[in-house]
Enzyme design. Structure first.
Site, mmCIF file in Angstrom:
data_model
loop_
_atom_site.group_PDB
_atom_site.id
_atom_site.type_symbol
_atom_site.label_atom_id
_atom_site.label_comp_id
_atom_site.label_asym_id
_atom_site.label_seq_id
_atom_site.Cartn_x
_atom_site.Cartn_y
_atom_site.Cartn_z
ATOM 1 N N ASP A 95 62.453 24.934 16.798
ATOM 2 C CA ASP A 95 62.982 23.731 17.428
ATOM 3 C C ASP A 95 63.120 22.575 16.451
ATOM 4 O O ASP A 95 63.955 21.690 16.642
ATOM 5 C CB ASP A 95 62.083 23.298 18.588
ATOM 6 C CG ASP A 95 62.172 24.248 19.772
ATOM 7 O OD1 ASP A 95 63.159 24.999 19.837
ATOM 8 O OD2 ASP A 95 61.254 24.249 20.609
ATOM 9 N N SER B 62 66.045 18.500 12.996
ATOM 10 C CA SER B 62 66.428 18.042 14.328
ATOM 11 C C SER B 62 65.813 16.673 14.622
ATOM 12 O O SER B 62 64.827 16.273 13.988
ATOM 13 C CB SER B 62 65.957 19.044 15.391
ATOM 14 O OG SER B 62 64.591 18.834 15.692
ATOM 15 N N PHE C 55 66.274 22.604 18.176
ATOM 16 C CA PHE C 55 67.248 23.552 17.640
ATOM 17 C C PHE C 55 67.036 24.992 18.091
ATOM 18 O O PHE C 55 67.738 25.889 17.625
ATOM 19 C CB PHE C 55 67.310 23.433 16.128
ATOM 20 C CG PHE C 55 68.066 22.207 15.664
ATOM 21 C CD1 PHE C 55 68.777 21.441 16.570
ATOM 22 C CD2 PHE C 55 68.065 21.832 14.338
ATOM 23 C CE1 PHE C 55 69.481 20.317 16.165
ATOM 24 C CE2 PHE C 55 68.765 20.714 13.914
ATOM 25 C CZ PHE C 55 69.472 19.945 14.828
ATOM 26 N N LEU D 290 70.277 25.715 19.532
ATOM 27 C CA LEU D 290 71.382 25.785 18.581
ATOM 28 C C LEU D 290 71.406 27.181 17.981
ATOM 29 O O LEU D 290 70.400 27.660 17.459
ATOM 30 C CB LEU D 290 71.186 24.731 17.487
ATOM 31 C CG LEU D 290 72.205 24.661 16.360
ATOM 32 C CD1 LEU D 290 73.585 24.313 16.897
ATOM 33 C CD2 LEU D 290 71.760 23.629 15.320
ATOM 34 N N HIS E 247 66.963 25.910 26.398
ATOM 35 C CA HIS E 247 67.500 26.354 25.121
ATOM 36 C C HIS E 247 68.283 27.657 25.259
ATOM 37 O O HIS E 247 67.899 28.551 26.018
ATOM 38 C CB HIS E 247 66.371 26.554 24.112
ATOM 39 C CG HIS E 247 65.641 25.296 23.773
ATOM 40 N ND1 HIS E 247 64.508 25.275 22.990
ATOM 41 C CD2 HIS E 247 65.890 23.997 24.110
ATOM 42 C CE1 HIS E 247 64.090 24.032 22.851
ATOM 43 N NE2 HIS E 247 64.918 23.237 23.528
ATOM 44 N N ASP F 114 68.396 30.058 23.234
ATOM 45 C CA ASP F 114 67.676 31.254 22.766
ATOM 46 C C ASP F 114 66.793 31.866 23.850
ATOM 47 O O ASP F 114 66.186 32.921 23.646
ATOM 48 C CB ASP F 114 66.848 30.958 21.505
ATOM 49 C CG ASP F 114 65.692 29.989 21.737
ATOM 50 O OD1 ASP F 114 65.533 29.488 22.873
ATOM 51 O OD2 ASP F 114 64.937 29.731 20.774
ATOM 52 N N CYS G 12 61.171 31.001 19.236
ATOM 53 C CA CYS G 12 60.812 29.579 19.244
ATOM 54 C C CYS G 12 59.771 29.262 18.177
ATOM 55 O O CYS G 12 59.759 28.154 17.620
ATOM 56 C CB CYS G 12 60.259 29.175 20.608
ATOM 57 S SG CYS G 12 61.311 29.588 22.006
#
Length: 664
Positions: A353, A373, A410, A413, A473, A475, A646
């Site tokens: 993240d 981030s 992130f 992302l 997120h 992911d 994560c």
């Protein structure tokens, strides 16, 4: 190159002028022609190219090719082929006649001094400067046949004496830093006497000054031999040409990445100025254009180079066992393991993240760049203090007013492998961002981050719907894995339908009493029968499936995927309040290291001595040449609403494909 000035002649005295090699100049043969003249003849000495420009529809070319009619539709153009050794050593003579066989009514003499002025950069993208002709170096074009020079943003820190990024220094702090810059060469050949009355001035437009820095090199091996001559505080530089000097070398650095207010192009120019006239007159200007190299993400299909993970301590103790699993996984893939200690992460384990690894590339060099981030939690100093260094760059975007939301981390992302969509190629893949669509008024990734990613151009972002999740997120419901077949990858999607179907099959086979979470001391077991009868769990998972299906449609459309490119990974979700959470460890939230997948251990129902969820995933992925390694992350990660992806981060090998060959 079209002529851009005219030289006036005189019958009474010679005319002296300076001409830049290869630049065509008009000679005004009309204004001072003697009275009664009807034709003229022009000739030049060695080093001069003289030709007559005329309209064949109005003028008949003379049979002797010498006596041209003196009329408005006939012009003379001259240029010099080489730099002069002495002032005025190139001669052009114009003779005027009443009739072709008459004696000349008058003569004008033009003495030219040739000077070779050219500003050149690596327009051919070979890593070396090559002399360019014409206006090509002013423009920049994409694609395999494109041309134009490239700049790296000088965002690493090559010297320990530097307090920040190298781009912040107006003085060179390390000779190694020159390798991060793009070369530029100024050719300035001509008689030294000429430069006593003429000067060369290097310029950067005001709009570009904050985006580019230029250092002048004097060929030594000391830092003092390189000084910044253009940059945010200096828009022009009078070139210090030494006697006899024919080339001056410069190094150019980028200062800012493409962004919402910056398309990525900057220009520099050099002007030859006549200081003997009042006011001073620029005789010639040469301009070059650079494009700033974009920041590029690397997908799971790229080979891993470094695996990052945090050492933490919580109520269950240190995560030492998890670190052992990560070390074993890294060794299997010959990937370097980097452990961020508790003293540096301040017990913030979510290293995915905090940052995203990417790279920037020019023809002469490529360097990794970490994108920090704006989440700014315990790991906020780690990318800047521990990753930024020699040949390892750093970039971030801060949220100016409101604080970051969970979607600014992130884990939200990702980037796809290379894809082709409707005939359009995305050879570097497409960035994936989770947002609040189709929900209105929900959480979104910060505008400054989204604009930065979009401005890089080469990985056109796709926005997905992730705000249905508690953490929010992408992911949590998708991942990409490499395959050795022609497609080269598969998209993995979390699938409640696949999980419910699997459990129903096991029930019908007589295994309804097999329990989820079997073997976990801290979690109450639930049998397959109980889970299938749990209306809330089933309803929550069906809601999650609808959200995933919305994304599935977008991903198929925006990445050009078919159903054969997608693998459904069994997963259930439960809804807490307005948002969904993984009911058991989320298996798509995995770390991908080449053919090895570090997958959260789901603690599924044990049937015939094996976890049926693990067996299903192996059945789906191992025929593709992948190795599934299931790792217990329940207490250290899953209970805290995260999983292996994560809690890890991977720096990967850059693409072999050159980004400047992309056609955005």
């Amino acid at each position: 190159m079209a002529p851009h000035r005219a030289l006036q002649l005189s019958l009474k005295k010679p005319t002296y002028a300076v001409c830049v090699v290869g630049v065509e100049t008009y000679v005004d043969v009309h204004s001072h022609a003697p009275k009664g003249a009807r034709t003229f003849r022009v000739s030049g000495s060695s080093g001069a190219k003289v030709f007559v420009v005329y309209d064949p529809a109005r003028v008949t070319k003379p049979t002797d090719q010498e006596h041209w009619p003196l009329e408005a539709s006939v012009d003379v153009v001259v240029s010099v082929t080489t730099a002069s050794k002495n002032v005025g050593d190139v001669k052009v003579k114009v003779s005027y006649f009443k009739q072709e066989d008459d004696s000349a009514l008058g003569r004008s003499e033009l003495y030219l001094t040739g000077v070779d002025i050219s500003l050149d950069v690596d327009t051919n993208r070979t890593g070396k400067v090559k002399r360019s002709q014409g206006d090509d170096k002013k423009s920049w074009s994409w694609g395999p046949k494109g041309s134009g020079a490239i700049l790296l943003v000088n965002c690493d820190r090559d010297s320990p004496r530097s307090k920040g990024l190298d781009l912040a220094n107006s003085k060179l702090m390390s000779l190694q830093d020159l390798q991060d810059m793009s070369p530029m060469v100024l050719t300035c050949a001509g008689p030294d006497q000429l430069f006593e009355s003429h000067k060369l001035v290097l310029n950067v437009p005001f709009s570009d000054a904050k985006r580019v820095g230029v250092f002048c090199a004097r060929g030594g091996n000391h830092l003092s031999d390189y000084k910044q001559v253009l940059g945010p505080q200096r828009l022009s530089y009078e070139v210090e040409r030494q006697p006899g000097e024919q080339e001056i070398h410069f190094y150019v650095e980028g200062l800012t990445f493409p962004d919402a207010d910056f398309v990525g192009l900057v220009s520099l120019s050099v002007s030859l100025i006549d200081t003997g006239s009042h006011p001073e007159v620029p005789l010639f200007t040469d301009t070059v254009t650079f494009r700033m190299a974009p920041w590029i993400m690397t997908p799971n299909t790229q080979p891993p180079l470094e695996l990052y993970v945090c050492s933490v301590i919580d109520s269950h103790g240190p995560n030492e066992k998890f670190l052992v699993h990560m070390d074993d996984l890294a060794q299997k893939t010959r990937c370097k393991l980097i452990v961020c200690p508790w003293t540096e992460n301040r017990n913030d384990r979510w290293i995915q993240d905090e940052m995203e690894f990417g790279y920037i590339e020019a023809p002469h060099k490529s360097i990794p760049v970490v994108f920090d981030s704006p989440r700014n939690r315990g790991l906020k100093d780690f990318p800047y203090k521990k990753i930024l260094g020699p040949d390892f760059g750093y970039v971030t975007r801060e949220i100016p007013f409101a604080g970051p939301s969970g979607l600014d981390s992130f884990g939200n992302l990702d980037v796809s492998p290379p894809v082709t969509v409707g005939g359009k190629e995305y050879p570097l893949g497409r960035i994936l961002i989770g947002n609040s669509f189709p929900r209105s008024g929900g959480r979104r990734m910060a505008k400054v981050v989204r604009e930065f990613l979009r401005a890089q151009q080469v990985q056109a972002p796709v926005e997905l719907y992730s705000d249905w999740l508690s953490v929010g997120h992408v992911d949590e419901f998708l991942s990409f894995v490499p395959t050795s077949d022609q497609k080269g990858f598969r998209l993995l999607l979390a699938s409640p339908n696949a999980c419910l179907k699997l459990f129903q099959e096991k029930k019908e086979e007589g295994h309804g009493h097999a329990a989820q979470f079997d073997g976990l001391r801290h979690k109450k077991n639930q049998s397959i029968n109980e889970m299938l009868a749990d209306r809330d769990l089933k309803s929550d998972s069906q809601y999650a499936q609808k959200c995933i299906d919305w994304n599935r449609k977008v991903l198929k459309q925006e990445l050009g995927l078919t159903e054969q490119d997608i693998i459904d990974i069994p997963q259930l979700f439960s809804v807490k309040g307005s948002y969904a959470e993984a009911f058991f460890p989320d298996m798509v939230n995995m770390v991908v290291l080449g053919q090895y997948l570090g997958i959260p251990k789901p603690f599924g129902p044990i049937i015939n001595g094996r976890c049926c969820l693990e067996e299903k995933v192996r059945e789906l992925l191992e025929p593709l040449g992948l190795h599934c390694v299931f790792i217990d992350d329940y207490l250290s990660y899953h209970e805290l609403l995260g999983e292996i992806h994560c809690g890890t981060n991977v720096r990967r090998k850059p693409f072999s494909f050159k980004w400047w060959h992309v056609v955005p």
